[in-house]
Design an enzyme around this catalytic site. Structure first.
Site, PDB file in Angstrom:
ATOM      1  N   HIS A  15      50.823  29.845  35.167  1.00 26.93           N
ATOM      2  CA  HIS A  15      49.633  30.765  35.381  1.00 26.93           C
ATOM      3  C   HIS A  15      49.864  32.137  35.578  1.00 26.93           C
ATOM      4  O   HIS A  15      50.762  32.523  36.435  1.00 26.93           O
ATOM      5  CB  HIS A  15      49.032  30.177  36.701  1.00 26.93           C
ATOM      6  CG  HIS A  15      47.682  30.886  37.051  1.00 26.93           C
ATOM      7  ND1 HIS A  15      46.514  30.602  36.781  1.00 26.93           N
ATOM      8  CD2 HIS A  15      47.381  31.973  37.741  1.00 26.93           C
ATOM      9  CE1 HIS A  15      45.529  31.134  37.184  1.00 26.93           C
ATOM     10  NE2 HIS A  15      46.172  32.262  37.911  1.00 26.93           N
ATOM     11  N   CYS A  16      49.562  32.968  34.819  1.00 25.13           N
ATOM     12  CA  CYS A  16      49.543  34.604  34.700  1.00 25.13           C
ATOM     13  C   CYS A  16      48.667  35.220  35.779  1.00 25.13           C
ATOM     14  O   CYS A  16      47.514  35.396  35.475  1.00 25.13           O
ATOM     15  CB  CYS A  16      49.524  34.881  33.238  1.00 25.13           C
ATOM     16  SG  CYS A  16      49.832  36.693  33.158  1.00 25.13           S
ATOM     17  N   PRO A  17      49.198  35.741  36.822  1.00 27.32           N
ATOM     18  CA  PRO A  17      48.384  36.454  37.750  1.00 27.32           C
ATOM     19  C   PRO A  17      47.804  37.694  37.221  1.00 27.32           C
ATOM     20  O   PRO A  17      46.765  38.188  37.495  1.00 27.32           O
ATOM     21  CB  PRO A  17      49.239  36.420  39.002  1.00 27.32           C
ATOM     22  CG  PRO A  17      50.679  36.705  38.299  1.00 27.32           C
ATOM     23  CD  PRO A  17      50.846  35.846  37.158  1.00 27.32           C
TER      24      PRO A  17
END
Length: 166
Positions: A23-25
């Protein structure tokens, strides 16, 4: 309920993602099977743009030094002191390259090993294959590095078998 192989439920965005990578913030999105190539293109374009900017700024700085009335180190120091934008831009881009390039290289290595970030971090990755026939499992369930070495070995054995030792 059927869960596809290598699918993971993301706790941040509450979605089930097929071939979950991470999950890429920064993007606010999960990176998985459907958008991993776009993520790689993003990293590639960042690297190309940073290197291009460094090249252009260095070329501009070199042309200013060449076209100046002075010569040598004095010309370089005077140009940097009078217009430090090129040097600041080069330093900024070098720092950015230093931060982005390990991530870029890490993901290129993951692609070549047919792994995801999640599998690498959790050390869960095992070479599992879901093809019925052995030839399909050899071709599609191994990494790019394994397939390339297998192909080179095949070519080497074919070359040795065709050559005559007299």
């Amino acid at each position: 309920m059927y869960r596809p192989p290598r699918a993971v439920h993301c706790g941040v965005c509450d979605n089930c993602v097929e071939k979950f990578d991470h999950h890429c913030p920064w993007l606010g999105n999960c990176i998985g099977k459907r958008n991993y190539r776009h993520y790689l293109w993003l990293l590639t374009s960042i690297m190309v743009n940073l290197l291009w900017t460094i090249g252009l700024a260095a070329t501009d700085l070199a042309l200013r030094v060449i076209n100046s009335q002075q010569s040598g180190l004095d010309a370089f120091i005077n140009i940097v002191l009078s217009n430090p934008a090129d040097v600041i831009l080069i330093l900024y881009c070098l720092v950015a390259v230093g931060l982005v390039s390990p991530l870029f290289i890490f993901h290129i290595r993951l692609v070549s090993n047919n792994m995801t970030t999640n599998e690498k971090v959790r050390l869960k990755y095992e070479q599992q294959c879901f093809f019925r026939y052995k030839i399909l499992s050899i071709l599609f369930c191994r990494s790019l590095k394994f397939n390339a070495s297998l192909f080179c070995l095949h070519l080497l054995l074919k070359l040795i078998s065709n050559s005559s030792f007299s």
